[in-house]
Motif scaffolding. Structure first.
Motif, PDB file in Angstrom:
ATOM      1  N   GLY A  70      10.609   2.566  -4.996  1.00 16.26           N
ATOM      2  CA  GLY A  70      11.699   3.404  -6.130  1.00 16.26           C
ATOM      3  C   GLY A  70      11.151   2.685  -7.241  1.00 16.26           C
ATOM      4  O   GLY A  70      11.219   3.345  -8.439  1.00 16.26           O
ATOM      5  N   ASN A  71      11.114   1.409  -7.502  1.00 10.85           N
ATOM      6  CA  ASN A  71      10.866   0.799  -8.906  1.00 10.85           C
ATOM      7  C   ASN A  71       9.429   1.248  -9.554  1.00 10.85           C
ATOM      8  O   ASN A  71       9.438   1.062 -10.738  1.00 10.85           O
ATOM      9  CB  ASN A  71      11.216  -0.756  -8.800  1.00 10.85           C
ATOM     10  CG  ASN A  71      10.242  -1.622  -7.906  1.00 10.85           C
ATOM     11  OD1 ASN A  71       8.951  -1.207  -7.799  1.00 10.85           O
ATOM     12  ND2 ASN A  71      10.610  -2.791  -7.702  1.00 10.85           N
ATOM     13  N   LEU A  72       8.475   1.394  -8.900  1.00 10.27           N
ATOM     14  CA  LEU A  72       7.287   1.556  -9.246  1.00 10.27           C
ATOM     15  C   LEU A  72       7.180   3.110  -9.829  1.00 10.27           C
ATOM     16  O   LEU A  72       6.640   3.302 -10.967  1.00 10.27           O
ATOM     17  CB  LEU A  72       6.254   1.369  -8.061  1.00 10.27           C
ATOM     18  CG  LEU A  72       4.649   1.818  -8.646  1.00 10.27           C
ATOM     19  CD1 LEU A  72       4.311   1.061  -9.787  1.00 10.27           C
ATOM     20  CD2 LEU A  72       3.729   1.775  -7.394  1.00 10.27           C
ATOM     21  N   VAL A  99       0.711  -1.247  -0.092  1.00 15.35           N
ATOM     22  CA  VAL A  99       0.085   0.008   0.035  1.00 15.35           C
ATOM     23  C   VAL A  99       0.730   1.245  -0.024  1.00 15.35           C
ATOM     24  O   VAL A  99       0.669   2.226  -0.758  1.00 15.35           O
ATOM     25  CB  VAL A  99      -0.821   0.066   1.305  1.00 15.35           C
ATOM     26  CG1 VAL A  99      -1.444   1.401   1.386  1.00 15.35           C
ATOM     27  CG2 VAL A  99      -1.964  -1.123   0.925  1.00 15.35           C
ATOM     28  N   SER A 100       1.843   1.125   0.858  1.00 17.33           N
ATOM     29  CA  SER A 100       2.807   2.507   1.064  1.00 17.33           C
ATOM     30  C   SER A 100       3.398   2.695  -0.515  1.00 17.33           C
ATOM     31  O   SER A 100       3.694   4.008  -0.868  1.00 17.33           O
ATOM     32  CB  SER A 100       3.670   2.249   1.971  1.00 17.33           C
ATOM     33  OG  SER A 100       4.632   1.327   1.775  1.00 17.33           O
ATOM     34  N   ALA A 101       3.685   1.826  -1.259  1.00 15.46           N
ATOM     35  CA  ALA A 101       4.407   1.990  -2.461  1.00 15.46           C
ATOM     36  C   ALA A 101       3.462   2.654  -3.568  1.00 15.46           C
ATOM     37  O   ALA A 101       3.791   3.305  -4.343  1.00 15.46           O
ATOM     38  CB  ALA A 101       5.086   0.575  -3.132  1.00 15.46           C
ATOM     39  N   PHE A 102       2.277   1.966  -3.626  1.00 11.21           N
ATOM     40  CA  PHE A 102       1.245   2.915  -4.431  1.00 11.21           C
ATOM     41  C   PHE A 102       0.808   4.250  -3.976  1.00 11.21           C
ATOM     42  O   PHE A 102       0.682   5.171  -4.819  1.00 11.21           O
ATOM     43  CB  PHE A 102      -0.054   1.836  -4.418  1.00 11.21           C
ATOM     44  CG  PHE A 102      -0.024   0.353  -5.125  1.00 11.21           C
ATOM     45  CD1 PHE A 102       0.307   0.454  -6.354  1.00 11.21           C
ATOM     46  CD2 PHE A 102       0.033  -0.512  -4.284  1.00 11.21           C
ATOM     47  CE1 PHE A 102       0.385  -0.676  -7.088  1.00 11.21           C
ATOM     48  CE2 PHE A 102      -0.022  -1.798  -4.976  1.00 11.21           C
ATOM     49  CZ  PHE A 102       0.075  -1.732  -6.511  1.00 11.21           C
ATOM     50  N   ALA A 103       0.758   4.376  -2.508  1.00 10.57           N
ATOM     51  CA  ALA A 103       0.505   5.842  -2.211  1.00 10.57           C
ATOM     52  C   ALA A 103       1.640   6.854  -2.392  1.00 10.57           C
ATOM     53  O   ALA A 103       1.406   7.784  -3.051  1.00 10.57           O
ATOM     54  CB  ALA A 103       0.341   5.890  -0.742  1.00 10.57           C
ATOM     55  N   ALA A 104       2.960   6.180  -2.351  1.00 17.71           N
ATOM     56  CA  ALA A 104       4.157   7.080  -2.546  1.00 17.71           C
ATOM     57  C   ALA A 104       4.048   7.453  -4.137  1.00 17.71           C
ATOM     58  O   ALA A 104       4.546   8.701  -4.647  1.00 17.71           O
ATOM     59  CB  ALA A 104       5.369   6.279  -2.228  1.00 17.71           C
ATOM     60  N   LEU A 123       6.059  -5.160 -13.424  1.00 15.96           N
ATOM     61  CA  LEU A 123       6.623  -5.871 -12.465  1.00 15.96           C
ATOM     62  C   LEU A 123       5.541  -6.506 -11.477  1.00 15.96           C
ATOM     63  O   LEU A 123       4.409  -6.358 -11.389  1.00 15.96           O
ATOM     64  CB  LEU A 123       7.636  -4.908 -11.744  1.00 15.96           C
ATOM     65  CG  LEU A 123       7.018  -3.377 -11.170  1.00 15.96           C
ATOM     66  CD1 LEU A 123       5.871  -3.696 -10.209  1.00 15.96           C
ATOM     67  CD2 LEU A 123       8.162  -2.715 -10.824  1.00 15.96           C
ATOM     68  N   SER A 124       6.099  -7.515 -11.012  1.00 15.96           N
ATOM     69  CA  SER A 124       5.150  -8.338 -10.043  1.00 15.96           C
ATOM     70  C   SER A 124       4.951  -7.473  -8.765  1.00 15.96           C
ATOM     71  O   SER A 124       5.571  -6.659  -8.153  1.00 15.96           O
ATOM     72  CB  SER A 124       6.179  -9.625  -9.350  1.00 15.96           C
ATOM     73  OG  SER A 124       5.829 -10.391  -8.491  1.00 15.96           O
ATOM     74  N   LEU A 125       3.867  -7.939  -8.237  1.00 20.32           N
ATOM     75  CA  LEU A 125       3.295  -7.308  -6.976  1.00 20.32           C
ATOM     76  C   LEU A 125       4.269  -7.358  -5.830  1.00 20.32           C
ATOM     77  O   LEU A 125       4.519  -6.550  -5.253  1.00 20.32           O
ATOM     78  CB  LEU A 125       1.932  -7.852  -6.802  1.00 20.32           C
ATOM     79  CG  LEU A 125       1.146  -7.481  -5.357  1.00 20.32           C
ATOM     80  CD1 LEU A 125       1.018  -6.137  -5.353  1.00 20.32           C
ATOM     81  CD2 LEU A 125      -0.177  -8.254  -5.107  1.00 20.32           C
ATOM     82  N   ASN A 126       4.765  -8.844  -5.834  1.00 24.22           N
ATOM     83  CA  ASN A 126       5.685  -9.054  -4.634  1.00 24.22           C
ATOM     84  C   ASN A 126       6.933  -8.398  -4.748  1.00 24.22           C
ATOM     85  O   ASN A 126       7.687  -8.001  -3.743  1.00 24.22           O
ATOM     86  CB  ASN A 126       6.168 -10.589  -4.815  1.00 24.22           C
ATOM     87  CG  ASN A 126       4.650 -11.406  -4.576  1.00 24.22           C
ATOM     88  OD1 ASN A 126       4.105 -11.136  -3.965  1.00 24.22           O
ATOM     89  ND2 ASN A 126       5.076 -12.442  -4.934  1.00 24.22           N
TER      90      ASN A 126
END
Length: 737
Positions: A697-699, A584-589, A689-692
């Motif tokens: 950074g990579n998103l 969740v934090s990666a999507f929010a960022a 990229l994989s969800l896992n």
């Protein structure tokens, strides 16, 4: 074509205008004859317009029927077309004696026709309901009326829609704006905004809301006037209400007007506040005179009025919104004029007499073709998939499959299995059977020619073994009932459990005639299963065939959802999945990064709202920048229109990626299932990229890469669509067998 039209002959208002203008237009090229059951103004006006007219008076229905039968047989008519309750009753009686198709035009909600008249409603209203169900084909005077009829059990493939036609060629006025207003003693100056409504003053038109909202608007915009053209049972009551709520000299009751052209020419804003409508003449009439429009959001009105683009809509009896709309129209002249001009253009294309006559001819031709279709041979297609479950992507693919079947044969009977058959019938206009009504399903399969298993990845056991067994058993049943069978533009796998792999291979080899696949991964899965007997083609997803223009209807939807012109957006189509909470934090960022660095407003989008909104809410809770949270709309083309409007799409949902690819929108795939990477590999997209593996950074890097990469070239999209059309070609070959 030779068509005989039946009507009582005492009709007024929209029904009268529709029938006379329609017959006048049809009479130029077709053999039409009008039969009225009473002498009067209707028949006289028809004769003046050059329409062949006969009056058959008399209270003895069977005597009139006998004379009509003689006239129909002697005249060699091909279709009987009814208008109104009395004509519908006669049409039902004629149907028993003649082997001709009987069509009726439904001009209004027949359950509300006798509102306020309980005795008439009990007698004439119920007789009309019974008669309507006895007829062969029904024409609603809007798409909304068509959907209403389908929702009440009328066969969706025998229901059509048409729009009331207005003659845009003639624009003559007896009185100028100034002279008309003076004739009613209306005080005005150059800055006065004149609002008007032409309607019967009755409960269904809800003048109470109109006058109440107008009085509220006067508090902030006092230089406005309201002209009510019409009469009716509530006239005295409404006059008293206007005297009580509005200052003297601001609301004027003009009564019935013969010179409606001068009325509309004098207006700045045309109004309608009805609780129910089919498709009212007063809106295209006003549009013809370049009037801006405010209307209640009922019946077929939203098909003409795109809220916020070419007019303003409000929900029935919403006095507060109507009052705000009145004030806005009074103070914003530029918007008022722009909306009026856009409404004129749309009304001309949709509601001109020429368009109406052309549509009516098309309906007649369809009726004649379908009536000649032999009913006692195998005919039709039954479509199985994950439909009616609230997934906008699946439902959109269903619409594409239906469209492709109608390209093969526009009259072929179609049936779809759905968890919500009534809703599916309304949205698609074809017959629907509940997913688990096996006896009815089997009865239909015994008379159809082709069974389609399509719309996504049905043959897999990731969600459950039961789902796989359901689709396999349906395929087997369809083949045993005598159908050709095809898995249509589908995905296959993963099928992991050994028993499921054996079952799937055995049933597909034995009962599938053809399989068309949307990606390489599915082809590899079939090969590993040992499926070798069916004809197999590598094609593309049917949804890639769609190309949706950003028209006024879509623009109105986008505006209503907060999507503004001049802004850029990034769409996140996410769904719950194992360990999603950890990402969740990666999507929010990524949403914050897109807004603060790239100038893109995040749109959190639920493709399947019942499931996806919970995941999106987790992301929303960690976002501080401006953003939108949107569930998928019920209308499929709005989904594609929304995605087409985006600058980039970040999606776990495969359908969102398919729509983005088909519209040439940059995309980033988040892979939770091999079907996602399989599709992206197949179309040559490497931004995934994989969800896992996702991190902040990579998103962000993926988003940058997708935006900097070349958008899909038109030739690449064209090739994908050519591949997708192979699905239709395969189905056509099976139908020919």
């Amino acid at each position: 074509m030779k068509v005989i039209h039946l009507i009582s002959g005492g009709d007024v208002g929209g029904a009268k205008t529709h029938v006379l203008s329609l017959l006048q237009g049809l009479n130029q090229s077709e053999n039409v004859h009008l039969v009225c059951f009473t002498e009067g103004a209707f028949a006289d006006e028809a004769r003046q317009l050059g329409i062949p007219t006969t009056v058959l008076p008399g209270k003895n229905l069977f005597s009139v029927r006998k004379r009509l039968i003689s006239m129909i047989l002697h005249g060699g008519y091909e279709i009987i077309h009814c208008h109104g309750a009395r004509a519908n009753l006669m049409g039902a009686l004629l149907k028993k004696k003649l082997s001709l198709p009987v069509v009726t035009t439904v001009h209004s909600d027949y359950r509300l026709d006798y509102l306020g008249r309980p005795v008439s409603r009990l007698t004439y209203g119920n007789i009309n309901k019974i008669a309507l169900n006895k007829l062969d084909y029904w024409i609603g005077v809007s798409d909304a009326m068509k959907k209403l009829l389908i929702s009440r059990g009328f066969d969706p493939q025998r229901v059509f829609s048409i729009y009331n036609g207005v003659d845009f060629s003639e624009r003559t006025v007896k009185l100028s704006r100034e002279d008309f207003l003076r004739s009613l003693n209306i005080p005005f100056d150059d800055d006065t905004t004149v609002f008007g409504i032409a309607a019967r003053i009755s409960p269904i038109k809800d003048m109470t809301t109109l006058i109440t909202a107008f009085s509220a608007a006067m508090k902030t915009t006092p230089n406005i006037r309201l002209v009510i053209a019409g009469d009716g049972e509530q006239a005295a009551e409404m006059k008293l209400l206007a005297q009580r709520l509005c200052p003297e000299g601001t609301v004027f009751f003009a009564g019935w007007l013969d010179d409606t052209d001068s009325f509309y020419n004098a207006l700045d804003v045309n109004m309608l506040t009805s609780l129910s409508e089919g498709f009212p003449y007063v809106l295209p009439e006003g549009a013809r005179w370049h009037c801006a429009t405010i209307s209640s959001n009922v019946g077929g009105i939203p098909l003409l009025i795109d809220d916020g683009v070419n007019g303003l809509l409000f929900n029935p009896q919403d006095t507060q919104t109507l009052s705000a709309h009145i004030s806005r129209m009074a103070t914003d002249k530029d918007t008022r004029r722009e909306m009026a001009d856009q409404l004129y253009e749309k009304a001309y294309l949709l509601c001109s007499v020429t368009a109406t006559v052309s549509k009516q001819k098309e309906i007649y031709q369809t009726v004649i073709r379908r009536s000649a279709r032999f009913e006692h041979t195998r005919d039709g297609v039954i479509i199985c998939g994950a439909y009616g479950k609230g997934n906008g992507g699946d439902d959109f693919i269903l619409e594409e499959i239906i469209s492709q079947m109608k390209q093969i044969d526009p009259d072929i009977p179609l049936y779809v299995l759905s968890r919500k058959p009534k809703q599916t019938m309304i949205s698609t206009g074809i017959n629907s059977i509940h997913t688990f009504r096996y006896l009815k399903m089997r009865r239909v399969m015994k008379r159809t020619k082709l069974y389609i298993s399509g719309g996504g990845t049905l043959m897999q056991d990731v969600t459950s073994t039961r789902s796989l067994l359901y689709y396999l058993s349906n395929l087997k049943m369809a083949k045993k009932c005598g159908n050709q069978t095809i898995l249509y533009g589908c995905g296959i796998g993963p099928i992991s459990r050994p028993k499921n792999r054996t079952r799937a291979a055995n049933i597909l080899n034995k009962y599938a005639d053809c399989i068309t696949l949307r990606d390489d991964y599915s082809q590899l899965t079939l090969s590993e299963l040992g499926v070798i007997k069916p004809e197999v083609h590598l094609t593309a997803d049917p949804a890639l065939l769609c190309d949706v223009p950003l028209d006024a209807h879509i623009k109105s939807y986008l505006l209503s959802q907060g999507i503004k012109d001049g802004e850029k957006y990034i769409l996140f189509a996410l769904r719950p999945w194992k360990d999603f909470e950890k990402k969740v934090s990666a999507f929010a960022a990524a949403a914050e990064y897109a807004y603060r660095t790239l100038g893109l407003i995040p749109v959190l989008y639920g493709m399947e709202p019942g499931r996806d909104m919970s995941a999106l809410e987790l992301v929303e809770n960690q976002i501080s920048c401006p953003h939108l949270m949107l569930p998928a709309p019920s209308e499929s083309r709005l989904i594609v229109g929304l995605i087409k409007r985006m600058s980039i799409v970040v999606s776990m949902r495969l359908h969102a990626l398919i729509f983005a690819a088909g519209q040439g929108v940059p995309l980033v795939g988040v892979v939770y299932d091999p079907k996602v990477s399989g599709f992206l590999d197949y179309i040559g997209q490497d931004q995934y990229l994989s969800l896992n593996d996702i991190n902040i950074g990579n998103l962000n890097d993926m988003i940058d890469g997708a935006l900097s990469a070349a958008v899909a070239e038109p030739d690449a999209v064209r090739k994908l669509r050519e591949l997708a059309d192979i699905n239709r070609q395969a189905a056509e070959r099976l139908l020919e067998k």
